[in-house]
Design an enzyme around this catalytic site. Structure first.
Site, PDB file in Angstrom:
ATOM      1  N   GLU A 185    -118.752   1.119  22.486  1.00 60.08           N
ATOM      2  CA  GLU A 185    -117.365   1.023  22.023  1.00 60.08           C
ATOM      3  C   GLU A 185    -117.001   2.235  21.154  1.00 60.08           C
ATOM      4  OE1 GLU A 185    -116.415  -3.716  22.318  1.00 60.08           O
ATOM      5  OE2 GLU A 185    -116.832  -2.917  20.316  1.00 60.08           O
ATOM      6  N   GLU A 292    -118.468  -5.533  28.509  1.00 61.25           N
ATOM      7  CA  GLU A 292    -118.520  -6.714  27.638  1.00 61.25           C
ATOM      8  C   GLU A 292    -117.332  -7.615  27.926  1.00 61.25           C
ATOM      9  OE1 GLU A 292    -118.755  -6.095  23.459  1.00 61.25           O
ATOM     10  OE2 GLU A 292    -120.276  -4.521  23.596  1.00 61.25           O
TER      11      GLU A 292
END
Length: 379
Positions: A185, A292
């Site tokens: 991320e 995710e």
């Protein structure tokens, strides 16, 4: 994902202050050459629809006495459950000098053991190199103590040496990863403050050092796994595309695109579809994965409202059964479920400053460690 687990800004204690031995990473490549390189490496990316589960907590949970159960109540090893439910991939994170608290057990020996288990069961592995001792996400990308105070060139050399050693050790035990994430991320970059993406050049130098190391440790481009660059921006298609455009324009190496999608933070399925379609249009050579996602089988503890399905086992299943066609039809290539084995955390999670355990409400195993129906939701 991690900043939503806890926004504590805590740092693991007792970290080693010893700097690893480093060598100079390979020189940066031009943006045009990297695009050509990405297209070439992309041919080695998986062509099948990828169904994956993040298993980062599973080994520690089992070691603490959690006995995971199939839908019928049969106790099985965690990764055998993955295999039995027709997942072809697992994802595992690798931390640097984490102290085992807050769910961060994943040092190199731990990850090597997970990968041996996965490969023995015929599973492919996405290795998530987090380059930190703490959870990494858009709000947390903290430099581990061993690299504190290093300037950009030294830090890039450290990233290269560390990454090359990791891949070399995994290859030496015949468990080479099948895909590698450089960071997690990384909207805001990695290894702050030096590697913030507000200075894309600095960030790319560090990210490319990791990619170069994967290539070199693998014996060259033809033998290396594809490089994933993973961000959390799926609620805004234009911003998501713009981020990757800026990364590539600065010379960033990316073979496949990874996205996080959680409906409580990143908009509805229409937003997700728009983002995947826009990425496929802008970068037709890059496959796009949800690295995710997760949904609740029980009421969340964060008071998130306006969720697309009830927070029940059947609602969790419905979420995943709707999600897969959305991603497929938009041109995506697969999905990884996050936190699947985050069950009975009272046995294994040492996190004294967390006031809830919201992640357990999104696992694919309930409080008795029995699989929820959603374990088959990505079929």
């Amino acid at each position: 994902m991690r900043s939503r687990l806890a926004t504590l800004g805590l740092f693991a204690a007792g970290l080693s202050a010893c700097a690893a031995g480093v060598t100079d990473p390979a020189p940066a490549t031009t943006s045009a050459a990297l695009r050509d390189q990405a297209t070439a490496v992309q041919t080695t990316a998986p062509s099948e629809w990828v169904r994956g589960i993040d298993v980062s907590e599973a080994r520690a949970a089992e070691a603490a006495g959690v006995k995971f159960r199939d839908l019928n109540g049969t106790i099985k090893p965690a990764l055998q459950l993955v295999k039995d439910h027709q997942y072809g991939w697992v994802r595992v994170r690798l931390m640097i000098d984490s102290d085992g608290t807050y769910g961060l057990f994943q040092d190199l020996p731990y990850v090597k053991a997970v990968m041996k288990d996965a490969k023995a069961r015929g599973l492919k592995v996405l290795l998530d190199l987090q380059y930190s001792h703490w959870w990494t996400d858009p709000g947390n990308q903290w430099t581990p103590a061993r690299w504190k105070g290093q300037d950009l060139n030294t830090l890039a050399a450290s990233v290269y040496a560390y990454t090359r050693d990791v891949i070399a050790q995994l290859r030496a035990q015949n468990t080479a990863p099948d895909m590698v994430q450089i960071g997690n991320e990384v909207n805001g970059g990695l290894l702050w403050d030096v590697g913030r993406s507000s200075d894309m050049g600095n960030f790319v130098k560090l990210s490319n050092a990791g990619a170069d190391a994967v290539r070199d440790a693998s014996g060259g481009r033809a033998r290396m796994p594809p490089i994933m660059v993973h961000i959390a921006k799926t609620g805004d298609a234009a911003a998501t595309v713009a981020w990757y455009q800026a990364f590539i324009a600065a010379g960033g190496w990316v073979d496949v695109i990874g996205l996080s999608y959680y409906p409580m933070w990143y908009g509805d399925f229409a937003n997700l579809s728009a983002s995947v379609k826009a990425l496929r249009s802008a970068f037709p050579w890059a496959r796009v994965y949800l690295a995710e996602t997760a949904f609740y089988w029980s009421a969340n503890q964060k008071e998130y409202a306006h969720l697309p399905y009830p927070q029940t086992p059947q609602g969790q299943l419905a979420y995943l059964r709707t999600l897969s066609p959305v991603v497929r039809s938009a041109g995506g290539s697969g999905i990884f479920y996050w936190g699947a084995f985050w069950s009975q955390s009272g046995r294994w999670l040492k996190a004294p400053d967390w006031t809830d355990d919201d992640a357990s409400r999104r696992a694919l195993f309930d409080d008795s460690a029995r699989a929820t129906p959603a374990i088959d939701g990505l079929n």
